[in-house]
Design an enzyme around this catalytic site. Structure first.
Site, PDB file in Angstrom:
ATOM      1  N   ASP A 256     -18.941 -16.911 -16.989  1.00 46.86           N
ATOM      2  CA  ASP A 256     -18.076 -16.547 -15.874  1.00 46.86           C
ATOM      3  C   ASP A 256     -18.639 -17.274 -14.667  1.00 46.86           C
ATOM      4  O   ASP A 256     -19.689 -16.902 -14.133  1.00 46.86           O
ATOM      5  CB  ASP A 256     -18.094 -15.035 -15.666  1.00 46.86           C
TER       6      ASP A 256
ATOM      7  N   TYR B 123      -4.577 -21.537  -2.720  1.00 51.24           N
ATOM      8  CA  TYR B 123      -5.076 -22.474  -3.737  1.00 51.24           C
ATOM      9  C   TYR B 123      -5.359 -23.828  -3.090  1.00 51.24           C
ATOM     10  O   TYR B 123      -6.419 -24.424  -3.309  1.00 51.24           O
ATOM     11  CB  TYR B 123      -4.058 -22.628  -4.868  1.00 51.24           C
TER      12      TYR B 123
ATOM     13  N   SER C 264      -8.336 -31.231  -6.579  1.00 48.98           N
ATOM     14  CA  SER C 264      -6.889 -31.316  -6.817  1.00 48.98           C
ATOM     15  C   SER C 264      -6.226 -32.096  -5.697  1.00 48.98           C
ATOM     16  O   SER C 264      -6.699 -32.110  -4.558  1.00 48.98           O
ATOM     17  CB  SER C 264      -6.285 -29.912  -6.884  1.00 48.98           C
TER      18      SER C 264
ATOM     19  N   LYS D 208      -9.107 -25.885  -2.814  1.00 49.34           N
ATOM     20  CA  LYS D 208      -9.385 -27.236  -3.296  1.00 49.34           C
ATOM     21  C   LYS D 208      -9.788 -28.163  -2.153  1.00 49.34           C
ATOM     22  O   LYS D 208     -10.582 -29.093  -2.332  1.00 49.34           O
ATOM     23  CB  LYS D 208      -8.176 -27.786  -4.056  1.00 49.34           C
TER      24      LYS D 208
END
Length: 246
Positions: A57, A150, A137, A154
């Site tokens: 994890d 999100y 990303s 990134k």
């Protein structure tokens, strides 16, 4: 055999871009440990390729410390660490994303890099060498609406990559990132909101080359950046996006 003799840990390596990296690293001669919260998926891929696997994890320090211990026990201190594991929240207005979803995105996408740095970098410093590759990303370069948190996570990873590259260069450690566009991975449906031909066509219309990033694309780029051929490259956040960010 670009990576012959190298030892690599790949987080989130059981599927998607991580699996593409694992397969390419293995084909290029590296000893690989797949680290994934998907224990069964990691074990299945490891058995197929004849590599190692360890439950992990990435947002939990104790779990990452156990991963480092398993890697050292299996093949020694890794030469390469790939921070690939990542998640997203579903597309929705920024002020509608729940705090739990926000916390989860930043724990997996950002805090994980902080933890892995604490766990792996001190020994890399002592050895005087190492390569870290972060899978960021295009969302951190050219954000899309309704994925704000999100996108931000990134962007954080891109800045962390560049900052770590500057800080660790004198220690013999290179740090780079890849910026894929959305790809044929388990996260695709989450990015699209719903995986329909219409949604795919809308998304693909923004990518000049006209297709999604494939795991093989990311594996190929990762293999180069983590090899000795890229020994002069650090702090680069390479877009593997078919022209999406132009």
């Amino acid at each position: 055999m670009r990576l012959k003799g190298k030892k690599a840990v790949v987080t989130g390596g059981a599927s998607g871009f991580g699996e593409g990296i694992v397969r390419k690293f293995h084909a290029e001669g590296a000893s690989v440990m797949i680290a994934d919260i998907d224990v069964n998926g990691a074990a299945k891929l490891a058995s197929e390729l004849g590599v190692s696997a360890c439950p992990a994890d990435v947002s939990n320090r104790a779990s990452m410390e156990a991963l480092a211990g398993a890697a050292v026990k299996t093949f020694g201190l890794p030469d390469i660490l790939v921070n690939n594991a990542g998640i997203t929240h579903l597309p929705q207005a920024a002020d509608k994303v729940s705090e739990d979803d926000f916390d989860r995105v930043f724990a997996v996408n950002c805090k994980s890099v902080y933890i892995s740095t604490h766990v792996f970098v001190p020994e890399m410093k002592r050895r005087g060498s190492g390569v870290i590759l972060n899978i960021a990303s295009t969302a951190g370069v050219s954000p899309r609406p309704n994925l704000s948190w999100y996108n931000a996570s990134k962007g954080w990873m891109i800045t962390a990559t560049r900052s770590l590259a500057v800080e660790l260069a004198s220690c013999g450690i290179r740090v780079n990132a890849l910026n894929p566009v959305a790809g044929e991975t388990p996260l695709l449906a989450s990015f699209l909101g719903e995986d329909t031909p219409e949604m795919r066509a809308k998304f693909l219309s923004t990518i000049p080359i006209g297709r999604f990033s494939m795991p093989e694309d990311i594996g190929n780029a990762a293999s180069f950046l983590c090899s000795d051929e890229a020994s002069m490259i650090t702090g680069v956040c390479l877009e593997v996006d078919g022209g999406r960010c132009i």
